[in-house]
Write a protein that holds these residues in place. Structure first.
Motif, short mmCIF file in Angstrom:
data_model
loop_
_atom_site.label_atom_id
_atom_site.label_comp_id
_atom_site.label_asym_id
_atom_site.label_seq_id
_atom_site.Cartn_x
_atom_site.Cartn_y
_atom_site.Cartn_z
N GLN A 54 0.90 -1.18 0.11
CA GLN A 54 -0.11 0.14 -0.12
C GLN A 54 0.89 1.28 0.02
O GLN A 54 0.49 2.27 -0.76
CB GLN A 54 -0.83 0.29 1.20
N VAL A 90 2.40 1.65 -3.39
CA VAL A 90 1.23 2.12 -4.28
C VAL A 90 1.02 3.58 -4.15
O VAL A 90 0.69 4.24 -4.97
CB VAL A 90 -0.07 1.37 -4.23
N GLU A 91 0.89 3.98 -2.83
CA GLU A 91 0.71 5.27 -2.55
C GLU A 91 1.74 6.30 -3.40
O GLU A 91 1.30 7.08 -3.89
CB GLU A 91 0.62 5.57 -1.13
N SER A 92 2.89 5.83 -3.12
CA SER A 92 3.81 6.47 -3.73
C SER A 92 3.85 6.73 -5.42
O SER A 92 4.22 7.48 -5.79
CB SER A 92 5.54 5.98 -3.21
N ASP A 93 3.71 5.62 -5.86
CA ASP A 93 3.60 5.37 -7.28
C ASP A 93 2.31 6.24 -7.82
O ASP A 93 2.57 7.00 -8.75
CB ASP A 93 3.37 3.83 -7.69
N ARG A 94 1.15 6.20 -7.03
CA ARG A 94 0.12 6.87 -7.49
C ARG A 94 0.30 8.40 -7.56
O ARG A 94 -0.05 9.02 -8.57
CB ARG A 94 -0.97 6.49 -6.51
N GLN A 95 0.93 8.99 -6.41
CA GLN A 95 1.35 10.36 -6.49
C GLN A 95 2.37 10.93 -7.59
O GLN A 95 2.09 11.83 -8.48
CB GLN A 95 1.73 10.87 -5.34
N ASP A 116 2.59 9.13 -10.50
CA ASP A 116 1.91 9.06 -11.77
C ASP A 116 0.89 10.15 -12.06
O ASP A 116 0.80 10.65 -13.09
CB ASP A 116 0.89 7.86 -11.65
N ALA A 117 0.43 10.71 -10.98
CA ALA A 117 -0.51 12.14 -10.98
C ALA A 117 0.27 13.25 -11.58
O ALA A 117 0.02 13.96 -12.24
CB ALA A 117 -1.29 12.11 -9.74
N GLN A 145 9.02 9.11 -14.38
CA GLN A 145 8.54 8.04 -13.66
C GLN A 145 9.36 7.01 -13.32
O GLN A 145 9.29 6.33 -12.13
CB GLN A 145 7.48 7.57 -14.70
N ARG A 161 -6.27 14.20 -12.78
CA ARG A 161 -5.68 13.41 -12.02
C ARG A 161 -4.78 14.26 -10.77
O ARG A 161 -4.59 13.49 -9.73
CB ARG A 161 -4.51 12.37 -12.55
N GLU A 170 -6.39 13.48 -7.43
CA GLU A 170 -5.69 12.27 -6.28
C GLU A 170 -4.65 12.66 -5.55
O GLU A 170 -4.62 11.66 -4.41
CB GLU A 170 -5.21 11.28 -7.59
#
Length: 608
Positions: free
Chosen positions: A19, A22-27, A29-30, A50, A86, A89
Motif C-alpha cells: 500500500q 502504491v501510494e508513492s507510485d500513485r502520486q 503517476d498523477a 516516472q 488526476r 488524486e
C-alpha cells in the motif's frame, strides 16, 4: 511451516508495504500526468521522470515527513496545456500554485477532491468555462486566486461553504450574475473586471479595502501620509543612533546582526530556510571544537542540534571574503534549486551576517565512507561488502543525476570517499558541492584554478585546467578502488614495500598479476563475492582511463554496475591495454635499454 496466525500477520505486513509503495507510485503517476497535460517542453520538469526517483525529490515538489506530496509550485513556466484531472488524486496537497502560465481549458471538477488544500492559485492563465461547484467542498481552503483568466458563468453558491476562506480573487474574467453576500465577509476579496452585481442593490464595493485594486482616494492619501511619516521617523532614528554612537566612542563589543549581504540579492531562496546566526551559535554550542565533524578547503563543519531536536551539520566558511569563498557560498545556495535527488546531500538553509557565511545540512548519522573505511573506532561496524556495493551504485546514480538530469548540468570536481556520506540506513549521499561547478553549455569549462584532491584528479584536468563530466568519472573510479581496498588514493607508506604510491597504479599491478586477495580490504575478512569484486575493479579501471573520451558516462557506469554491458567494454579495454603495452616495449627496444641516452633519461627523471 508458519502457523495460521503468523501467516495472517505476514500477509498484513506485505499488504501494508504494498500500500505504501502504491501510494508513492500513485502520486508520481498523477504528477507525471500533470506534466504531460501541461505540455512541458523537454527542458522543463526534467526530473519529473516516472523511472527516476520518488516524486518527493522532484523539483518544485514538497513532501511531508511521510513522503506525501503537500506542495506543487510552478509559477511563470510558460505551460500552454491543460490541467490534469488526476491532480485531484493528491489527497494531501495543501498548496497548488500555477500562476503566470498560458494554461487553457477548464478547472477540473476533480479539484474538489483535494480535501487538504489551503491555497489554490491559478492567476494569469487562459482558463475558460465555469468555476466548478466542487470547489465548495474544500473545507480547509484559505486562499482562492483565479484572477485574469477567461472564466464565465456565475460564482457558485457552494463557495459560501468555505468557512476558512480569507482571500478570494476572481478579478478580470467573464463572470456574470450575483455575487453571494457571504463572500463579502471574506477579509480580502476582488471581483472587479467582471459583469457582476456587487451584492444586493450594489451595496458593496467590488473589491475589499485591503485589495491591491480598487483603492479609494482616502486610502491613497493615507498611503502618502504613511510614507512621509515613515521617512521622518527614519530620520529621527538616524539622529538618535549617531548621538548614541558618539557617546559610546571607544567602546566596542562583539555583535552578530543578521543582515543580508549585497550578493544575497542574487540568491533565489526557494524552499531554503534562512537561519539567524544566534540559532546556529546555540545549536553548535558556540561552534565548539568538540562538535567539529571535519574540515575542508573552505572551512569547518560542525555538528549541531536545533530546538526541535533536529540534528544538523553547519558548514562555516572561513574565507568567504576571498573570490573563491564567496563564490562557493553563492554556488552551493544556488544549486539547491536544481540538484534534488535521494543520493545528493540536501541543503536545509543558510545564514549570512556581515562577517559570516554558513550553510546548514541534515546531519548524516554514519558520517562519511572514508571514515567507515579507515577511521572508524574499535567496536564500530565495518562496511560489509553488500553495503559497499550499495554505496557504489548510489553514488553513481547521484553523479548521473548531476551530469544528465540537471539543467545546467553540474560537475562535482572532488569525488572521493570523504565526500560520500552515509545516512541512517547506510545509503550513499554525495556531499560537499563547495567545489562543484555549474556548467553552462554556451561557455567554456576552462578554469583558472584546479580544484580537488590529489590522487583523485584526472590527468587532463591537472594539465589543462579543463574539467568535464569525465573528470568526475575519473574521481568516481578512484572512489571505487577505495571501496574495494579500504586504502587512500595516495599512500606514501606503500614506498616501504617498494610499491606504487598511487592507489590506481597499485591496483593495476596486482590486477595484472591476478592477485585479487591482495587487493581486497582485509577488514572484510574474506567475506565478499570474488566475482563481484572483480567486476567493481573492472568498472573502476574503465573509469580511470588516461583519455577522457575512453571513459564511460555515469549512466553507462550505472548500467555496468547493474550487470549490463560490462563484459564488452572490458574486452575492448584489454585490447587497448595490450596495444599500449606493446608500443611501450617497442619504444624501449628502439632506444636500446642499455644505451647511454636511456641511462641519462632515467637519471634526469628520477628522484633527487
Amino acid at each position: 511451516m508458519l502457523s495460521r496466525n503468523m501467516k495472517v500477520v505476514y500477509l498484513l505486513c506485505v499488504l501494508i508495504s504494498l500500500q505504501s509503495r502504491v501510494e508513492s507510485d500513485r502520486q508520481g503517476d498523477a504528477l507525471y500526468d500533470m506534466k504531460i497535460k501541461l505540455n512541458a517542453t523537454s527542458n522543463q520538469l526534467i526530473d519529473w521522470n516516472q523511472n527516476q526517483v520518488n516524486p518527493c525529490t522532484w523539483n518544485s515538489v514538497i513532501c511531508d515527513s511521510n513522503n506525501n506530496v503537500v506542495q506543487v509550485t510552478l509559477s511563470s513556466m510558460g505551460f500552454n496545456g491543460i490541467l490534469s484531472p488526476r491532480i485531484g488524486e493528491l489527497q494531501y496537497l495543501t498548496v497548488l500554485s500555477l500562476p503566470g502560465n498560458n494554461i487553457t481549458g477548464g478547472i477540473p471538477e476533480q479539484f474538489g477532491n483535494l480535501s487538504s488544500l489551503t491555497n489554490l492559485d491559478l492567476e494569469i492563465n487562459r482558463l475558460s468555462g465555469e468555476i466548478p461547484a466542487s470547489l465548495g467542498k474544500l473545507a480547509k481552503l484559505q486562499i482562492l486566486i483565479l484572477s485574469q483568466n477567461n472564466l464565465t458563468g456565475k460564482i457558485p453558491d457552494s463557495l459560501t461553504n468555505l468557512t476558512a476562506l480569507n482571500d478570494i480573487r476572481l478579478a478580470f474574467n467573464g463572470l456574470s450574475g450575483q455575487i453571494p453576500d457571504e463572500l463579502f465577509q471574506v477579509a480580502r476579496y476582488n471581483f472587479t473586471g467582471n459583469d457582476l452585481n456587487c451584492g444586493t442593490n450594489q451595496q458593496h464595493l467590488c473589491a475589499s479595502s485591503v485589495s491591491v485594486q480598487g483603492k479609494s482616494p482616502n486610502s491613497k492619501i493615507g498611503i502618502v501620509l504613511g510614507i512621509v511619516g515613515g521617512v521622518i521617523l527614519l530620520l529621527v532614528i538616524g539622529v538618535v543612533f549617531l548621538i548614541c554612537k558618539s557617546r559610546r566612542k571607544g567602546y566596542r563589543r562583539e555583535e552578530f546582526v543578521d543582515v543580508a549581504g549585497e550578493d544575497d540579492r542574487r540568491i533565489a531562496f526557494g524552499q531554503l530556510k534562512r537561519f539567524a546566526y544566534r540559532e546556529l551559535q546555540i545549536a553548535t554550542d558556540g561552534f565548539s571544537e568538540k562538535n567539529v565533524l571535519g574540515q575542508g578547503g573552505f572551512g569547518k563543519v560542525y555538528k549541531g542540534v536545533l530546538p526541535d531536536s533536529t540534528k544538523i551539520a553547519v558548514k562555516r566558511l572561513t574565507d568567504y571574503e576571498s573570490p573563491g569563498g564567496e563564490a562557493a557560498f553563492l554556488r552551493e545556495v544556488e544549486m539547491i534549486s536544481v540538484a534534488v535527488h535521494r543520493n545528493l546531500l540536501r541543503l536545509i538553509g543558510f545564514c549570512t551576517t556581515p562577517t559570516e557565511r554558513l550553510l546548514v545540512y541534515p546531519f548524516m548519522q554514519n558520517l562519511s565512507v572514508a571514515y567507515r573505511l579507515r577511521d572508524f573506532k574499535p567496536g564500530e561496524p565495518v562496511l560489509n561488502w553488500p553495503t559497499r556495493k550499495r554505496v557504489a551504485l548510489g553514488t553513481a546514480r547521484g553523479l548521473e543525476y548531476l551530469h544528465e538530469h540537471c539543467s545546467p548540468k553540474i560537475i562535482h570536481r572532488d569525488v572521493k570517499a570523504a565526500n560520500v556520506l552515509l545516512d541512517e540506513d547506510f545509503e550513499a549521499v554525495v556531499g560537499d558541492f563547495g567545489l562543484a561547478k555549474l556548467v553552462d553549455v554556451r561557455k567554456t569549462s576552462v578554469t583558472t584554478q584546479v580544484r580537488g584532491t590529489m590522487g583523485h584528479i584526472a590527468p587532463e584536468y591537472l594539465s589543462t585546467g579543463k574539467s568535464s563530466e569525465r573528470t568526475d568519472v575519473f574521481g568516481y573510479g578512484i572512489m571505487l578502488l577505495e571501496l574495494v581496498t579500504g586504502q587512500r588514493a595516495i599512500d606514501f607508506s606503500r614506498l616501504e614495500e617498494e610499491d606504487d604510491v598511487l592507489l590506481l597504479d597499485h591496483v593495476k599491478k596486482l590486477q595484472k598479476e591476478k592477485r585479487l586477495g591482495d587487493i581486497v580490504d582485509r577488514n572484510l575478512n574474506n567475506e565478499y563475492d570474488g566475482q563481484e569484486v572483480e567486476m567493481m575493479i573492472q568498472v573502476a579501471l574503465l573509469c580511470t582511463q588516461a583519455s577522457p573520451e575512453d571513459r564511460p558516462t555515469m549512466s553507462e557506469v550505472v548500467r555496468m554496475l547493474e550487470g549490463e554491458g560490462l563484459a564488452e567494454r572490458w574486452e575492448e579495454w584489454q585490447q587497448v591495454e595490450v596495444r599500449q603495452e606493446y608500443e611501450r616495449l617497442q619504444r624501449r627496444f628502439d632506444w636500446g635499454e642499455d644505451s647511454l641516452y636511456n641511462q641519462d633519461a632515467i637519471e634526469l627523471s628520477g628522484a633527487r
